[in-house]
Design an enzyme around this catalytic site. Structure first.
Site, PDB file in Angstrom:
ATOM      1  N   ARG A 173      12.455  -6.880   1.961  1.00 26.07           N
ATOM      2  CA  ARG A 173      12.341  -5.427   1.779  1.00 26.07           C
ATOM      3  C   ARG A 173      13.573  -4.720   2.348  1.00 26.07           C
ATOM      4  O   ARG A 173      14.092  -5.076   3.395  1.00 26.07           O
ATOM      5  CB  ARG A 173      11.089  -4.916   2.483  1.00 26.07           C
ATOM      6  CG  ARG A 173      10.945  -3.405   2.399  1.00 26.07           C
ATOM      7  CD  ARG A 173       9.550  -2.952   2.688  1.00 26.07           C
ATOM      8  NE  ARG A 173       9.214  -3.011   4.092  1.00 26.07           N
ATOM      9  CZ  ARG A 173       8.027  -2.633   4.580  1.00 26.07           C
ATOM     10  NH1 ARG A 173       7.084  -2.210   3.763  1.00 26.07           N
ATOM     11  NH2 ARG A 173       7.793  -2.711   5.867  1.00 26.07           N
ATOM     12  N   ARG A 204       3.911  -8.026  13.978  1.00 24.40           N
ATOM     13  CA  ARG A 204       3.112  -7.014  13.266  1.00 24.40           C
ATOM     14  C   ARG A 204       1.891  -7.643  12.598  1.00 24.40           C
ATOM     15  O   ARG A 204       0.818  -7.045  12.558  1.00 24.40           O
ATOM     16  CB  ARG A 204       3.981  -6.306  12.219  1.00 24.40           C
ATOM     17  CG  ARG A 204       4.956  -5.328  12.865  1.00 24.40           C
ATOM     18  CD  ARG A 204       6.068  -4.960  11.920  1.00 24.40           C
ATOM     19  NE  ARG A 204       5.639  -4.136  10.820  1.00 24.40           N
ATOM     20  CZ  ARG A 204       6.280  -4.039   9.658  1.00 24.40           C
ATOM     21  NH1 ARG A 204       7.380  -4.736   9.445  1.00 24.40           N
ATOM     22  NH2 ARG A 204       5.840  -3.241   8.721  1.00 24.40           N
ATOM     23  N   ARG A 218      -5.303   2.706  12.022  1.00 22.01           N
ATOM     24  CA  ARG A 218      -4.916   1.307  12.200  1.00 22.01           C
ATOM     25  C   ARG A 218      -5.663   0.658  13.369  1.00 22.01           C
ATOM     26  O   ARG A 218      -5.419  -0.525  13.638  1.00 22.01           O
ATOM     27  CB  ARG A 218      -3.415   1.240  12.503  1.00 22.01           C
ATOM     28  CG  ARG A 218      -2.536   0.826  11.334  1.00 22.01           C
ATOM     29  CD  ARG A 218      -1.107   0.901  11.814  1.00 22.01           C
ATOM     30  NE  ARG A 218      -0.174   0.147  11.052  1.00 22.01           N
ATOM     31  CZ  ARG A 218       0.679   0.644  10.178  1.00 22.01           C
ATOM     32  NH1 ARG A 218       0.655   1.920   9.896  1.00 22.01           N
ATOM     33  NH2 ARG A 218       1.559  -0.132   9.588  1.00 22.01           N
ATOM     34  N   LYS A 271       0.819  -1.213   0.000  1.00 19.83           N
ATOM     35  CA  LYS A 271       0.000   0.000   0.000  1.00 19.83           C
ATOM     36  C   LYS A 271       0.852   1.262   0.000  1.00 19.83           C
ATOM     37  O   LYS A 271       0.499   2.242  -0.648  1.00 19.83           O
ATOM     38  CB  LYS A 271      -1.007   0.006   1.156  1.00 19.83           C
ATOM     39  CG  LYS A 271      -0.403  -0.069   2.536  1.00 19.83           C
ATOM     40  CD  LYS A 271      -1.505  -0.261   3.557  1.00 19.83           C
ATOM     41  CE  LYS A 271      -1.006  -0.168   4.993  1.00 19.83           C
ATOM     42  NZ  LYS A 271       0.331  -0.704   5.295  1.00 19.83           N
ATOM     43  N   ARG A 327      14.668  -2.358   7.739  1.00 18.41           N
ATOM     44  CA  ARG A 327      13.974  -1.715   8.857  1.00 18.41           C
ATOM     45  C   ARG A 327      14.003  -2.647  10.065  1.00 18.41           C
ATOM     46  O   ARG A 327      13.793  -3.842   9.922  1.00 18.41           O
ATOM     47  CB  ARG A 327      12.509  -1.446   8.460  1.00 18.41           C
ATOM     48  CG  ARG A 327      12.349  -0.189   7.651  1.00 18.41           C
ATOM     49  CD  ARG A 327      10.965  -0.032   7.073  1.00 18.41           C
ATOM     50  NE  ARG A 327       9.872  -0.375   7.969  1.00 18.41           N
ATOM     51  CZ  ARG A 327       8.579  -0.140   7.681  1.00 18.41           C
ATOM     52  NH1 ARG A 327       8.257   0.436   6.534  1.00 18.41           N
ATOM     53  NH2 ARG A 327       7.633  -0.478   8.512  1.00 18.41           N
TER      54      ARG A 327
HETATM   55  P1  AMP Z   1       4.450   1.536   8.351  1.00 20.67           P
HETATM   56  O1  AMP Z   1       5.569   2.286   7.737  1.00 20.67           O
HETATM   57  O2  AMP Z   1       3.085   2.027   7.920  1.00 20.67           O
HETATM   58  O3  AMP Z   1       4.584   0.038   8.188  1.00 20.67           O
HETATM   59  O4  AMP Z   1       4.506   1.835   9.928  1.00 20.67           O
HETATM   60  C1  AMP Z   1       5.635   1.453  10.673  1.00 20.67           C
HETATM   61  C2  AMP Z   1       5.292   1.392  12.142  1.00 20.67           C
HETATM   62  O5  AMP Z   1       4.901   2.675  12.598  1.00 20.67           O
HETATM   63  C3  AMP Z   1       4.136   0.471  12.512  1.00 20.67           C
HETATM   64  O6  AMP Z   1       4.521  -0.883  12.646  1.00 20.67           O
HETATM   65  C4  AMP Z   1       3.710   1.067  13.847  1.00 20.67           C
HETATM   66  O7  AMP Z   1       4.596   0.706  14.880  1.00 20.67           O
HETATM   67  C5  AMP Z   1       3.893   2.562  13.591  1.00 20.67           C
HETATM   68  N1  AMP Z   1       2.653   3.144  13.049  1.00 20.67           N
HETATM   69  C6  AMP Z   1       2.443   3.659  11.800  1.00 20.67           C
HETATM   70  N2  AMP Z   1       1.180   4.085  11.666  1.00 20.67           N
HETATM   71  C7  AMP Z   1       0.566   3.827  12.840  1.00 20.67           C
HETATM   72  C8  AMP Z   1      -0.759   4.009  13.323  1.00 20.67           C
HETATM   73  N3  AMP Z   1      -1.718   4.516  12.539  1.00 20.67           N
HETATM   74  N4  AMP Z   1      -1.019   3.640  14.598  1.00 20.67           N
HETATM   75  C9  AMP Z   1      -0.082   3.123  15.398  1.00 20.67           C
HETATM   76  N5  AMP Z   1       1.183   2.898  14.998  1.00 20.67           N
HETATM   77  C10 AMP Z   1       1.511   3.249  13.743  1.00 20.67           C
END
Ligand code: AMP
Length: 222
Positions: A139, A178, A100, A26, A167
């Site tokens: 990734r 996750r 989320r 996404k 990451r």
């Molecule tokens: P992403 O880059 O979208 O995979 O986000 C990386 C990490 O950031 C996630 O695994 C969460 O720990 C944190 N994170 C990102 N967006 C949110 C959200 N809406 N609510 C809570 N944690 C978030």
């Protein structure tokens, strides 16, 4: 002479949510469509990693959650997301990774109501967890630009090797955590948005360009 059509003039205001498990693509799709159609790409993950890098109080609070593969606290992410939407004047954006949790979705809806705005659609990226694990373990990201790479499908440029990192939350134990958290805390949003007639499913297991084409089709983008 054939007049060039500017896609930005065709696409009106669109407020989208991209929903899906980590590794569903996404973020990459959001980045591409945002660049092509002039949307703002609002990724709470990118914003949080920026806060961590800058060593801000929010970043310090969020770091332990993110690196352990857990969600950052709702109230922290809420402020970041609402500020980013306000900065965009409520016009044209893709929310990638926000909301989320059901709590975040309720806050988002209240916030948008208060701004006299509403979501256009929630694109649900459907993909099975085996494919997600395989994608995430391959990734890599560019530590400066944040661009995503994939060891087999989109290898990182060799001359940039010193900037290419895995990451911390893409380590196998964090990936499993996750996905579990996604099932428990984020998947309920599928029913939440479905009951509001906003959910638009997209098969996310195809090739990158197939998924882009499907998103364009369901959103009637030129
Ligand atoms: P992403 O880059 O979208 O995979 O986000 C990386 C990490 O950031 C996630 O695994 C969460 O720990 C944190 N994170 C990102 N967006 C949110 C959200 N809406 N609510 C809570 N944690 C978030």
């Amino acid at each position: 002479m054939v007049e060039q059509t500017n896609p930005n003039s065709i696409v009106g205001n669109l407020q989208l949510v991209f929903l899906g498990p980590p590794g569903s693509g996404k973020g990459t799709q959001a980045r591409l469509l945002a660049a092509e159609y002039g949307f703002r790409h609002i990724s709470t993950g990118v914003i949080l990693r920026g806060e961590i890098k800058a060593g801000t109080p929010i970043g310090r609070e969020a770091k332990k959650y993110i690196e352990g593969g857990r969600l950052a606290p709702d109230h922290v992410v809420r402020i970041l997301a609402e500020n980013a939407i306000k900065a965009e004047n409520n016009k044209r954006y893709i929310l990638d990774g926000y909301p989320r949790t059901v709590q975040q979705a309720i806050w988002l809806s209240e916030f948008m109501n208060s701004q006299k705005s509403s979501l256009t659609a929630v694109i649900n990226f459907e993909i099975n967890s085996e494919e997600v694990v395989s994608r995430l373990s391959q990734r890599r990201i560019h530590s400066v630009t944040g661009e995503n790479f994939h060891l087999s499908n989109k290898p990182p440029p060799e001359e940039q090797a010193e900037f290419i990192i895995t990451r911390p939350d893409d380590q196998p134990s964090a990936i499993r955590k996750r996905l579990k958290i996604y099932d428990q805390q984020t998947r309920p949003l599928v029913d939440f948005y479905s009951s509001k007639n906003l959910l638009v499913p997209v098969s996310a297991s195809g090739s990158f360009s197939d998924v882009t084409a499907e998103i364009r089709r369901v959103l009637h983008l030129p």
